[in-house]
Design a protein around this motif. Structure first.
Motif, PDB file in Angstrom:
ATOM      1  N   ALA A   9      37.832  62.852  46.959  1.00 37.30           N
ATOM      2  CA  ALA A   9      38.951  62.872  47.450  1.00 37.30           C
ATOM      3  C   ALA A   9      39.376  63.938  47.800  1.00 37.30           C
ATOM      4  N   GLN A  10      38.977  65.164  47.295  1.00 41.77           N
ATOM      5  CA  GLN A  10      39.454  66.612  47.477  1.00 41.77           C
ATOM      6  C   GLN A  10      38.750  67.308  48.434  1.00 41.77           C
ATOM      7  N   ALA A  11      37.584  66.645  49.085  1.00 40.03           N
ATOM      8  CA  ALA A  11      36.504  67.107  50.000  1.00 40.03           C
ATOM      9  C   ALA A  11      36.176  66.112  50.863  1.00 40.03           C
ATOM     10  N   PRO A  12      37.232  66.001  52.053  1.00 38.76           N
ATOM     11  CA  PRO A  12      36.999  64.891  52.937  1.00 38.76           C
ATOM     12  C   PRO A  12      35.514  65.157  53.560  1.00 38.76           C
ATOM     13  N   HIS A  13      35.113  66.318  53.930  1.00 42.20           N
ATOM     14  CA  HIS A  13      33.854  66.593  54.719  1.00 42.20           C
ATOM     15  C   HIS A  13      32.780  66.099  54.057  1.00 42.20           C
ATOM     16  N   GLU A  14      32.766  66.407  52.503  1.00 47.57           N
ATOM     17  CA  GLU A  14      31.514  65.834  51.944  1.00 47.57           C
ATOM     18  C   GLU A  14      31.758  64.214  51.702  1.00 47.57           C
ATOM     19  N   GLN A  15      33.131  63.746  51.557  1.00 47.30           N
ATOM     20  CA  GLN A  15      33.138  62.464  51.682  1.00 47.30           C
ATOM     21  C   GLN A  15      32.503  61.624  52.843  1.00 47.30           C
ATOM     22  N   GLU A  16      32.735  62.178  54.020  1.00 45.86           N
ATOM     23  CA  GLU A  16      32.227  61.696  55.302  1.00 45.86           C
ATOM     24  C   GLU A  16      30.725  61.841  55.151  1.00 45.86           C
ATOM     25  N   ARG A  17      30.039  62.989  54.757  1.00 48.59           N
ATOM     26  CA  ARG A  17      28.549  63.362  54.397  1.00 48.59           C
ATOM     27  C   ARG A  17      27.901  61.815  53.526  1.00 48.59           C
ATOM     28  N   VAL A  18      28.708  61.659  52.504  1.00 49.81           N
ATOM     29  CA  VAL A  18      28.292  60.629  51.723  1.00 49.81           C
ATOM     30  C   VAL A  18      28.254  59.384  52.328  1.00 49.81           C
ATOM     31  N   ARG A  19      29.384  58.965  52.983  1.00 53.48           N
ATOM     32  CA  ARG A  19      29.460  57.815  53.728  1.00 53.48           C
ATOM     33  C   ARG A  19      28.447  57.760  54.774  1.00 53.48           C
ATOM     34  N   ARG A  20      28.285  58.709  55.518  1.00 47.78           N
ATOM     35  CA  ARG A  20      27.043  58.447  56.420  1.00 47.78           C
ATOM     36  C   ARG A  20      25.836  58.283  55.769  1.00 47.78           C
ATOM     37  N   GLU A  21      25.549  58.921  55.063  1.00 49.66           N
ATOM     38  CA  GLU A  21      24.093  58.906  54.156  1.00 49.66           C
ATOM     39  C   GLU A  21      23.882  57.320  53.661  1.00 49.66           C
ATOM     40  N   ALA A  22      25.393  56.787  52.999  1.00 49.93           N
ATOM     41  CA  ALA A  22      25.184  55.367  52.407  1.00 49.93           C
ATOM     42  C   ALA A  22      24.953  54.361  53.591  1.00 49.93           C
ATOM     43  N   ARG A  23      25.441  54.580  54.556  1.00 48.99           N
ATOM     44  CA  ARG A  23      25.388  53.564  55.853  1.00 48.99           C
ATOM     45  C   ARG A  23      24.023  53.610  56.484  1.00 48.99           C
ATOM     46  N   SER A  24      23.317  55.017  56.316  1.00 52.07           N
ATOM     47  CA  SER A  24      21.833  54.991  56.884  1.00 52.07           C
ATOM     48  C   SER A  24      20.846  54.577  56.092  1.00 52.07           C
ATOM     49  N   VAL A  25      21.079  54.408  54.711  1.00 48.49           N
ATOM     50  CA  VAL A  25      19.985  54.200  53.743  1.00 48.49           C
ATOM     51  C   VAL A  25      19.424  52.815  54.024  1.00 48.49           C
TER      52      VAL A  25
END
Length: 198
Positions: free
Chosen positions: A151-167
């Protein structure tokens, strides 16, 4: 796991910020996952959960950690009443699990031990409580810290989200590598380990 996480997210979407209690909600979700998998037991937050249940898990897990840091008699005197009350709450829950849980491998072994006399009722309840405390509280705490850090690092949040959607879930654990997620977990363990003693 996926079903319970979907249920958690759907609840957050449906109720909006008015009902958003991330720490308690993640804790309830973790309890539902653990109870379904290990005990074949349907954990219902309104029935089994609540403040007393969560407080009992926290008191007993922190009590185990404190016993590694301080002499046993110091911990026993300082926290005796809270520990006794927490044991009562958790024993009631473990009795329900033993009585109403499904035919899982874990509960089958516990019930078999009771029937053969290899386990006392106290030992059986302690086994269930031990798995619940170790499997639930540590996981829920780590997940909550991960959410707080993301929640404190939106860019990391987006990185994890992209990874989860691509797995590809079919290859998870095989050839699939969750680099961003793994990095978040490693950082949570570094900054806020659920069990700060080894």
């Amino acid at each position: 796991v996926t079903q319970e996480l979907d249920r958690l997210l759907e609840g957050w979407r449906a109720h909006g910020s008015a009902a958003f209690r991330p720490t308690r909600d993640v804790s309830d979700c973790t309890a539902r996952i653990l109870c379904r998998y290990l005990f074949g037991f349907e954990f219902v937050p309104g029935v089994h959960g609540g403040r007393d249940f969560h407080r009992a898990l926290i008191v007993l897990s922190s009590d185990a950690v404190l016993r590694h840091l301080f002499p046993r008699h110091v911990v026993a005197v300082a926290r005796r009443r809270a520990v006794v009350r927490s044991r009562q709450v958790l024993d009631g829950f473990c009795e329900a699990v033993l009585r109403e849980g499904g035919d899982t491998q874990f509960l089958g072994a516990i019930r078999g031990g009771l029937e053969s006399g290899a386990l006392s009722r106290r030992a059986a309840l302690d086994e269930i409580a031990g798995f619940l405390i170790a499997g639930h509280e540590t996981s829920a705490t780590a997940l909550n810290w991960a959410l707080a850090l993301l929640a404190q690092a939106p860019h990391e949040q987006e990185r994890v989200r992209r990874e989860a959607r691509s797995v590809d879930l079919a290859n998870l654990g095989g050839t699939e590598v969750l680099e961003a997620s793994d990095q978040v977990v490693q950082e949570v363990m570094r900054l806020n380990p659920p069990v700060p003693v080894s």
